[in-house]
Write an enzyme that holds these catalytic residues in place. Structure first.
Site, short mmCIF file in Angstrom:
data_model
loop_
_atom_site.label_atom_id
_atom_site.label_comp_id
_atom_site.label_asym_id
_atom_site.label_seq_id
_atom_site.Cartn_x
_atom_site.Cartn_y
_atom_site.Cartn_z
CG ASP A 1 -7.27 3.31 -1.11
OD1 ASP A 1 -7.86 2.23 -1.12
OD2 ASP A 1 -7.25 4.06 -0.10
CE LYS B 1 -4.37 1.09 -0.05
NZ LYS B 1 -5.52 0.34 -0.61
P1 NDP Z 1 -12.74 7.81 -2.94
O1 NDP Z 1 -11.68 8.80 -2.65
O2 NDP Z 1 -13.23 7.67 -4.33
O3 NDP Z 1 -14.00 8.08 -2.00
C1 NDP Z 1 -13.88 8.07 -0.62
C2 NDP Z 1 -15.21 8.45 -0.02
O4 NDP Z 1 -15.14 8.23 1.38
C3 NDP Z 1 -15.56 9.91 -0.21
O5 NDP Z 1 -16.93 10.06 -0.29
C4 NDP Z 1 -14.99 10.54 1.05
O6 NDP Z 1 -15.61 11.76 1.42
C5 NDP Z 1 -15.31 9.48 2.06
N1 NDP Z 1 -14.35 9.57 3.16
C6 NDP Z 1 -13.01 9.56 3.08
N2 NDP Z 1 -12.46 9.72 4.30
C7 NDP Z 1 -13.50 9.85 5.14
C8 NDP Z 1 -13.59 10.06 6.53
N3 NDP Z 1 -12.49 10.16 7.30
N4 NDP Z 1 -14.83 10.12 7.08
C9 NDP Z 1 -15.95 10.00 6.30
N5 NDP Z 1 -15.92 9.83 4.98
C10 NDP Z 1 -14.71 9.75 4.42
O7 NDP Z 1 -12.19 6.40 -2.39
P2 NDP Z 1 -12.66 4.93 -2.78
O8 NDP Z 1 -14.11 4.90 -3.03
O9 NDP Z 1 -11.72 4.43 -3.80
O10 NDP Z 1 -12.32 4.13 -1.44
C11 NDP Z 1 -13.28 4.00 -0.38
C12 NDP Z 1 -12.88 2.85 0.53
O11 NDP Z 1 -12.81 1.64 -0.24
C13 NDP Z 1 -11.50 2.97 1.19
O12 NDP Z 1 -11.54 2.33 2.45
C14 NDP Z 1 -10.59 2.18 0.25
O13 NDP Z 1 -9.41 1.72 0.90
C15 NDP Z 1 -11.53 1.04 -0.11
N6 NDP Z 1 -11.20 0.32 -1.32
C16 NDP Z 1 -11.10 0.95 -2.54
C17 NDP Z 1 -10.85 0.24 -3.67
C18 NDP Z 1 -10.84 0.86 -5.02
O14 NDP Z 1 -10.78 0.12 -6.02
N7 NDP Z 1 -10.92 2.18 -5.16
C19 NDP Z 1 -10.58 -1.21 -3.62
C20 NDP Z 1 -10.79 -1.80 -2.32
C21 NDP Z 1 -11.05 -1.04 -1.23
P3 NDP Z 1 -14.79 13.14 1.35
O15 NDP Z 1 -14.90 13.56 -0.09
O16 NDP Z 1 -15.51 14.04 2.29
O17 NDP Z 1 -13.39 12.87 1.77
#
Ligand code: NDP
Length: 451
Positions: free
Chosen positions: A170, A130
């Protein structure tokens, strides 16, 4: 728990905490795996003698570096970059890059540790890693994001390669960032290779990679629900997050016949009692991915929905909850609310979104519950499919990729059932996922000697 499990877990964790002080997320991730695999270690004492857990919790390599860049006003900015190469027993390192102000060594190590087991579950040959930075893309111009990505890659490129370490996206790293990172990698290394995944379709990306994590979450949830003769049809679904994973999880759940009533970001959530439809989904895709707006703007477009600031969506009555934002976003109070409101299934899209106390409440109430390392593995699995397509210099159709994705999610589900079904018939997906992946990684490490 047996007295061996209690004693081993306590003494291992106190050693781990002493060696890695302050790394609370890393401690939490290791403790969860240890809780599942300690009985396996007791059953195979040669793994204890080989200190397999001690080796698995020590990254093979940690790289930390300075990322200097200049903002649009000409001011110099300094961020910190990370790559944790955790385990390469079953293949080249593979894992996403996260850009978020909260990024630190603990979060990188927890994610790399989880990734090792997740990748093992996919059945594809990928080790675990990571990376990321405490850079906050929110509010930055495209030019600033590009300059940051170029500086970040200028250092990272020394440590990655298509047969060494293959990063992906991510939180905070989507198609735009992967494009800038790939461009700089290609320029510095003078090679056009599959070193990053999540690339644009025109330049080496796989069809369905953007959709894969969210779709995979729903395919996995379908399998979970089927164990109780249920499905998505007619169910009410609560989704947290509004990013890549949340968007496609919501879209797939809706297309499978469910009513998706919430989405959120770190400022609050929207509740739409009528549920999302294709038109509303298209609005959300544009709002988040093109305009880079906030989820609260949804209620201006659709005034029958309401916005709840500063809250998470777990108090909204639902049948299925899909936490898709970030770690530790679903706590004990949220879990109690879900149970009291009759939720039957919690399928994680994010990595470690449910706190240990919340997991205890959810499993105690015998809800279906899957950890992210099983249910969100469709993203990295499709990255693995992108690597295959890059290697053979071919492109598969969306149908081909989707059928691989469905098969992989179904295989992961079967592995969870094999190792997680208890005597009372309750499926402990945490145990199933941890034991299945641990045995695979441990076996490969044993085969390769003390390295
Ligand atoms: P994005 O950056 O596309 O979206 C993240 C989302 O989560 C946003 O809506 C963001 O809101 C919100 N968020 C982030 N930090 C916080 C926080 N501290 N509290 C509340 N909301 C929060 O990321 P992804 O969708 O790619 O990833 C989301 C999750 O999925 C993560 O845990 C990631 O590790 C996991 N994941 C992702 C994969 C992928 O293919 N992308 C694969 C496997 C797992 P805001 O805009 O306000 O920050």
């Amino acid at each position: 728990m047996s007295s061996f499990t209690d004693k081993y877990t306590a003494s291992f964790m106190s050693g781990l905490i002493a060696r890695n002080p302050g790394e609370t997320e890393f401690h939490q991730a290791v403790s969860e795996v240890l809780g599942s695999v300690a009985p396996t270690l007791e059953a195979y004492p040669y793994l204890l003698d080989a200190k397999i857990m001690e080796r698995m919790t020590e990254p093979e390599r940690v790289i930390m570096f300075r990322v200097p860049w200049m903002d649009d006003s000409g001011e110099i900015q300094i961020n910190r970059g990370f790559r944790v190469q955790m385990n390469s027993a079953i293949g080249p390192y593979k894992g996403g890059i996260r850009f978020h102000p909260s990024v630190n060594l603990s979060i990188m190590k927890f994610l790399a540790f989880e990734q090792t087991f997740k990748n093992a579950l996919t059945t594809l040959p990928m080790g675990g890693a990571k990376g990321g930075s405490d850079f906050n893309p929110r509010g930055k111009s495209d030019a600033e994001v590009m300059r940051f990505c170029q500086s970040f890659m200028t250092e990272l490129q020394r440590h990655i390669g298509q047969d060494t370490d293959v990063p992906a996206g991510d939180i905070g790293v989507g198609g735009r960032e992967i494009g800038f990172l790939f461009g700089q990698y290609k320029r510095l290394r003078d090679e056009f290779s599959g070193t990053l995944t999540g690339k644009g379709f025109a330049w080496g990306g796989s069809l369905l990679r953007p959709e894969a994590t969210g779709y995979g979450v729903c395919y996995f949830a379908q399998q979970m629900l089927a164990t109780r003769g249920e499905g998505f049809e007619g169910k009410t679904v609560v989704v947290s997050g509004a990013g890549n994973v949340a968007q496609y999880a919501a879209q797939k759940a809706m297309r499978l016949g469910a009513k998706v009533v919430t989405m959120s970001d770190s400022d609050g959530y929207i509740y739409d009692p009528d549920g999302l439809d294709e038109e509303k989904m298209a609005y959300i895709f544009r709002l988040k991915n093109v305009l880079r707006g906030r989820i609260k703007e949804y209620v201006t477009e659709y005034p029958t929905a309401k916005y709840v600031a500063g809250e998470k969506p777990w108090r909204v009555k639902c049948d299925i909850a899909l936490p898709c934002a970030t770690q530790n976003e679903l706590d004990a109070d949220g879990a109690r609310a879900l149970v009291q409101n009759g939720c039957i299934c919690v399928t994680e899209g994010a990595n470690m979104p449910t706190t240990p106390e919340a997991i205890e409440i959810i499993q105690g109430a015998k809800l279906l519950y899957s950890p992210g390392k099983a249910s969100n593995a469709g993203g990295v699995a499709t990255s693995g499919l992108e690597m295959t397509q890059n290697s053979i210099r071919q492109k598969w159709t969306a149908e081909e990729v989707d059928s691989h994705l469905r098969r992989i999610m179904s295989d992961i589900h079967a592995a969870c059932l094999k190792y997680g079904t208890g005597e009372d018939g309750y499926i402990n997906y945490v145990k199933g996922a941890n034991v299945a992946s641990f045995l695979k990684v441990a076996g490969a490490m044993m085969d390769q000697g003390l390295v």
